[in-house]
Design a protein around this motif. Sequence first.
Motif, PDB file in Angstrom:
ATOM      1  N   LYS A 277      29.111   5.616  49.559  1.00  0.00           N
ATOM      2  CA  LYS A 277      29.733   4.686  48.617  1.00  0.00           C
ATOM      3  C   LYS A 277      28.806   3.512  48.303  1.00  0.00           C
ATOM      4  CE  LYS A 277      34.488   5.730  49.967  1.00  0.00           C
ATOM      5  NZ  LYS A 277      35.739   5.208  50.580  1.00  0.00           N
ATOM      6  N   ALA A 278      28.136   2.991  49.341  1.00  0.00           N
ATOM      7  CA  ALA A 278      27.228   1.863  49.116  1.00  0.00           C
ATOM      8  C   ALA A 278      26.052   2.283  48.251  1.00  0.00           C
ATOM      9  CB  ALA A 278      26.748   1.307  50.453  1.00  0.00           C
ATOM     10  N   GLU A 279      25.510   3.476  48.460  1.00  0.00           N
ATOM     11  CA  GLU A 279      24.411   3.957  47.622  1.00  0.00           C
ATOM     12  C   GLU A 279      24.868   4.171  46.182  1.00  0.00           C
ATOM     13  OE1 GLU A 279      21.761   6.307  51.014  1.00  0.00           O
ATOM     14  OE2 GLU A 279      23.125   7.419  49.717  1.00  0.00           O
ATOM     15  N   GLY A 280      26.089   4.680  46.002  1.00  0.00           N
ATOM     16  CA  GLY A 280      26.611   4.829  44.650  1.00  0.00           C
ATOM     17  C   GLY A 280      26.812   3.495  43.959  1.00  0.00           C
ATOM     18  N   ALA A 281      27.294   2.498  44.713  1.00  0.00           N
ATOM     19  CA  ALA A 281      27.464   1.170  44.129  1.00  0.00           C
ATOM     20  C   ALA A 281      26.117   0.565  43.741  1.00  0.00           C
ATOM     21  CB  ALA A 281      28.188   0.260  45.125  1.00  0.00           C
ATOM     22  N   LEU A 282      25.092   0.795  44.564  1.00  0.00           N
ATOM     23  CA  LEU A 282      23.764   0.287  44.224  1.00  0.00           C
ATOM     24  C   LEU A 282      23.211   0.982  42.982  1.00  0.00           C
ATOM     25  CD1 LEU A 282      21.313  -1.451  44.825  1.00  0.00           C
ATOM     26  CD2 LEU A 282      20.525   0.324  46.432  1.00  0.00           C
ATOM     27  N   ALA A 283      23.423   2.300  42.867  1.00  0.00           N
ATOM     28  CA  ALA A 283      22.960   3.008  41.667  1.00  0.00           C
ATOM     29  C   ALA A 283      23.681   2.506  40.423  1.00  0.00           C
ATOM     30  CB  ALA A 283      23.175   4.512  41.843  1.00  0.00           C
ATOM     31  N   ASP A 284      24.982   2.243  40.529  1.00  0.00           N
ATOM     32  CA  ASP A 284      25.711   1.696  39.383  1.00  0.00           C
ATOM     33  C   ASP A 284      25.195   0.308  39.014  1.00  0.00           C
ATOM     34  OD1 ASP A 284      27.277   3.954  39.253  1.00  0.00           O
ATOM     35  OD2 ASP A 284      28.912   3.116  40.450  1.00  0.00           O
ATOM     36  N   ALA A 285      24.900  -0.509  40.012  1.00  0.00           N
ATOM     37  CA  ALA A 285      24.385  -1.852  39.740  1.00  0.00           C
ATOM     38  C   ALA A 285      23.010  -1.793  39.075  1.00  0.00           C
ATOM     39  CB  ALA A 285      24.319  -2.657  41.034  1.00  0.00           C
ATOM     40  N   LEU A 286      22.144  -0.879  39.542  1.00  0.00           N
ATOM     41  CA  LEU A 286      20.832  -0.734  38.914  1.00  0.00           C
ATOM     42  C   LEU A 286      20.957  -0.255  37.473  1.00  0.00           C
ATOM     43  CD1 LEU A 286      18.818   0.849  41.872  1.00  0.00           C
ATOM     44  CD2 LEU A 286      18.591  -1.480  40.959  1.00  0.00           C
ATOM     45  N   ALA A 287      21.903   0.650  37.207  1.00  0.00           N
ATOM     46  CA  ALA A 287      22.116   1.117  35.840  1.00  0.00           C
ATOM     47  C   ALA A 287      22.621  -0.016  34.954  1.00  0.00           C
ATOM     48  CB  ALA A 287      23.108   2.280  35.836  1.00  0.00           C
ATOM     49  N   ALA A 288      23.518  -0.841  35.498  1.00  0.00           N
ATOM     50  CA  ALA A 288      24.001  -1.984  34.715  1.00  0.00           C
ATOM     51  C   ALA A 288      22.883  -2.977  34.433  1.00  0.00           C
ATOM     52  CB  ALA A 288      25.150  -2.663  35.468  1.00  0.00           C
ATOM     53  N   LEU A 289      21.979  -3.175  35.392  1.00  0.00           N
ATOM     54  CA  LEU A 289      20.845  -4.075  35.183  1.00  0.00           C
ATOM     55  C   LEU A 289      19.911  -3.524  34.110  1.00  0.00           C
ATOM     56  CD1 LEU A 289      19.182  -6.552  35.946  1.00  0.00           C
ATOM     57  CD2 LEU A 289      18.132  -5.174  37.781  1.00  0.00           C
ATOM     58  N   ALA A 290      19.628  -2.230  34.152  1.00  0.00           N
ATOM     59  CA  ALA A 290      18.763  -1.634  33.132  1.00  0.00           C
ATOM     60  C   ALA A 290      19.386  -1.750  31.746  1.00  0.00           C
ATOM     61  CB  ALA A 290      18.486  -0.171  33.474  1.00  0.00           C
ATOM     62  N   ASP A 291      20.703  -1.564  31.659  1.00  0.00           N
ATOM     63  CA  ASP A 291      21.375  -1.689  30.366  1.00  0.00           C
ATOM     64  C   ASP A 291      21.320  -3.126  29.863  1.00  0.00           C
ATOM     65  OD1 ASP A 291      23.226  -0.453  28.309  1.00  0.00           O
ATOM     66  OD2 ASP A 291      24.486  -2.073  29.059  1.00  0.00           O
ATOM     67  N   ALA A 292      21.516  -4.101  30.772  1.00  0.00           N
ATOM     68  CA  ALA A 292      21.445  -5.500  30.355  1.00  0.00           C
ATOM     69  C   ALA A 292      20.040  -5.871  29.899  1.00  0.00           C
ATOM     70  CB  ALA A 292      21.888  -6.403  31.511  1.00  0.00           C
ATOM     71  N   GLN A 293      19.008  -5.376  30.611  1.00  0.00           N
ATOM     72  CA  GLN A 293      17.632  -5.655  30.192  1.00  0.00           C
ATOM     73  C   GLN A 293      17.323  -5.024  28.839  1.00  0.00           C
ATOM     74  OE1 GLN A 293      15.512  -4.067  33.547  1.00  0.00           O
ATOM     75  NE2 GLN A 293      15.534  -6.021  34.671  1.00  0.00           N
ATOM     76  N   ARG A 294      17.810  -3.844  28.582  1.00  0.00           N
ATOM     77  CA  ARG A 294      17.562  -3.162  27.314  1.00  0.00           C
ATOM     78  C   ARG A 294      18.270  -3.894  26.171  1.00  0.00           C
ATOM     79  NH1 ARG A 294      18.273   1.396  29.140  1.00  0.00           N
ATOM     80  NH2 ARG A 294      20.546   1.444  28.916  1.00  0.00           N
ATOM     81  N   ASN A 295      19.512  -4.342  26.418  1.00  0.00           N
ATOM     82  CA  ASN A 295      20.234  -5.063  25.378  1.00  0.00           C
ATOM     83  C   ASN A 295      19.575  -6.410  25.058  1.00  0.00           C
ATOM     84  OD1 ASN A 295      22.104  -3.006  25.201  1.00  0.00           O
ATOM     85  ND2 ASN A 295      23.543  -3.976  26.622  1.00  0.00           N
ATOM     86  N   ALA A 296      18.981  -7.038  26.079  1.00  0.00           N
ATOM     87  CA  ALA A 296      18.312  -8.316  25.835  1.00  0.00           C
ATOM     88  C   ALA A 296      16.977  -8.138  25.139  1.00  0.00           C
ATOM     89  CB  ALA A 296      18.115  -9.048  27.167  1.00  0.00           C
ATOM     90  N   ARG A 297      16.347  -6.974  25.231  1.00  0.00           N
ATOM     91  CA  ARG A 297      14.998  -6.764  24.696  1.00  0.00           C
ATOM     92  C   ARG A 297      15.019  -6.070  23.332  1.00  0.00           C
ATOM     93  NH1 ARG A 297      13.354  -4.462  28.766  1.00  0.00           N
ATOM     94  NH2 ARG A 297      13.633  -2.287  28.143  1.00  0.00           N
ATOM     95  N   LEU A 298      15.923  -5.129  23.140  1.00  0.00           N
ATOM     96  CA  LEU A 298      15.924  -4.338  21.914  1.00  0.00           C
ATOM     97  C   LEU A 298      16.956  -4.874  20.932  1.00  0.00           C
ATOM     98  CD1 LEU A 298      15.721  -0.695  23.343  1.00  0.00           C
ATOM     99  CD2 LEU A 298      13.864  -2.111  22.441  1.00  0.00           C
ATOM    100  N   PRO A 299      16.637  -4.850  19.624  1.00  0.00           N
ATOM    101  CA  PRO A 299      17.637  -5.240  18.613  1.00  0.00           C
ATOM    102  C   PRO A 299      18.671  -4.127  18.424  1.00  0.00           C
ATOM    103  CG  PRO A 299      15.618  -4.543  17.541  1.00  0.00           C
ATOM    104  CD  PRO A 299      15.328  -4.540  19.013  1.00  0.00           C
ATOM    105  N   ASP A 300      19.768  -4.473  17.827  1.00  0.00           N
ATOM    106  CA  ASP A 300      20.821  -3.511  17.522  1.00  0.00           C
ATOM    107  C   ASP A 300      20.488  -2.872  16.171  1.00  0.00           C
ATOM    108  OD1 ASP A 300      23.053  -2.003  17.278  1.00  0.00           O
ATOM    109  OD2 ASP A 300      24.478  -3.664  17.194  1.00  0.00           O
ATOM    110  N   LEU A 301      19.909  -1.662  16.191  1.00  0.00           N
ATOM    111  CA  LEU A 301      19.449  -0.977  14.984  1.00  0.00           C
ATOM    112  C   LEU A 301      20.361   0.194  14.666  1.00  0.00           C
ATOM    113  CD1 LEU A 301      15.594  -0.854  15.642  1.00  0.00           C
ATOM    114  CD2 LEU A 301      16.851  -2.471  14.198  1.00  0.00           C
ATOM    115  N   THR A 302      20.561   0.407  13.361  1.00  0.00           N
ATOM    116  CA  THR A 302      21.320   1.557  12.886  1.00  0.00           C
ATOM    117  C   THR A 302      20.560   2.171  11.723  1.00  0.00           C
ATOM    118  OG1 THR A 302      23.445   0.571  13.522  1.00  0.00           O
ATOM    119  CG2 THR A 302      23.496   2.387  11.936  1.00  0.00           C
TER     120      THR A 302
END
Length: 512
Positions: A277-302
């Motif tokens: 469970k702790a490893e799964g929580a860490l993987a979820d946290a790392l995924a959330a961090l990567a998503d936050a970094q991507r949203n802060a770096r990339l523009p919203d393009l369509t």
Amino acid sequence: MTRRFPALYLSAFLSLGVLGQGQAQTAPPPTPTPPTLQQTSTSPAQVQTTLFALSDVLALLRGSPGWQSADLTYRAAQLALASARTRAGLSLGVGADSNLTKVPWDTGEWLGSATLNVSAALNVLPWSPAREAVRSAERALAAAAVDLRNSRATLTIQAVQAFAGARSAVTALALTDAQLALSIRLRAVADGQRAQNLITAEAVLERQSALESVQAAREKAARGVNLAAAQLTRVLGRPLTLPTDLSGFGTLPNLTPSGDLNTLLSRALSARPEIAKAEGALADALAALADAQRNARLPDLTAGVRAGQLSDARGNAGRTVSGSLNSRTGVLGVQVSLPLKDTGDIPSGVALSLSGTYTLLGGAAAGELAQASQGVQQAQLGLSTARQGVDLDVRTRLSDYQDEVGGLTSLGTALIRAQTALDSARARVDAGLATALDVDQAALGVTQAQNAVEAQGAAVELAALQLLQATGELDPALLGQMPALPTPTAPPADFQPAPAPTPSSPEPTPPT
């Protein structure tokens, strides 16, 4: 716990020498009747099951509420994964739109149109939220599988503990019955001795007090049997009746954990649900961090494309095909529009579009990034805490197991001593130097020693089960197939107890 016969009876009896055989002048007290054992009662509509072996208990355990609840929890994780995969897969939709126009409004005519729309959407980018939800659900399912195994192991240990407690309760009741019978005889002998002025009134009262103490112990043992039956009922989720004799019970499995401390810790760190469970929580946290970094770096393009009969003179479109792709959601959408009414000769063409936004000041990106970073730190601390807790649990369980194994040696020696005392008492009776009460007391000592050995053996097996659970090796499905320990009996004259194993000695491989 095994009850030991009070040494007061034996010392008082031996201090009097050979017992007199005269007739008592005062009538002995009425023989106490042992209280009736009350088993767990059930209504006629309920099913009563007599459990003889541990395999019967484990078979009933599969239908217990706790077992079914663990299965439903795992099933919920499976359904969550299936739902996430469905949302991340191809989706199709059908719709329609219509409009009615009049141009110009004062002299024009009402013109109507209807269009059938067929749309499809697919998550194509690897960082799309739907795909990340699938990966999170997969991690949750893997943790749920480990948790299911641990929950079943916990329920199995509870069932084995309840089974061992029932055996111990019935054994304790049989022992108190033997103690009560001997106490009644000693009380009657004391009355005869008092009638001949061989002992004092205080000695008679002492025997009476000892008899009453044994009677209370017998009543307590009877209540213990009822409580043991209630414990099994709670674990199994169904009413039952215990056998009234120890011979009606099977024996416990023979389990021996293997490996040194480092090996046990390595197994636990890879199999415990807390770690998963702790490893799964860490993987979820790392995924959330990567998503936050991507949203802060990339523009919203369509990006979009539209082809077909784009527009007539009135702005109405004909047959068209359009598609779009968003960089944030990662969703590729395709739509086909088919007018239900002939729109005439509309020229065909193609249109490309690209739109995007980028936040220069403000917004939630900075806060989301800081929150995601803190979430990763918390998940890392949680994983470290879980590993430390598992390490301590394994060390504790291993120490408990070694302590229980170490206690078998002295109890084996005590059983030899009790058997030797019984043989000596029989020899003294044959030589005319003792009475039958000496033999009965020595036989009771053997029974106590045997019960102590069996109770310690049960404690060893329960400690082994808990150690196997702590290392994640206990497989409830295989527990019923383990070889059983033999029922303890009086040892032969040349019996030598085996020495307790040292922590570093090699041991057989445990079940998987």
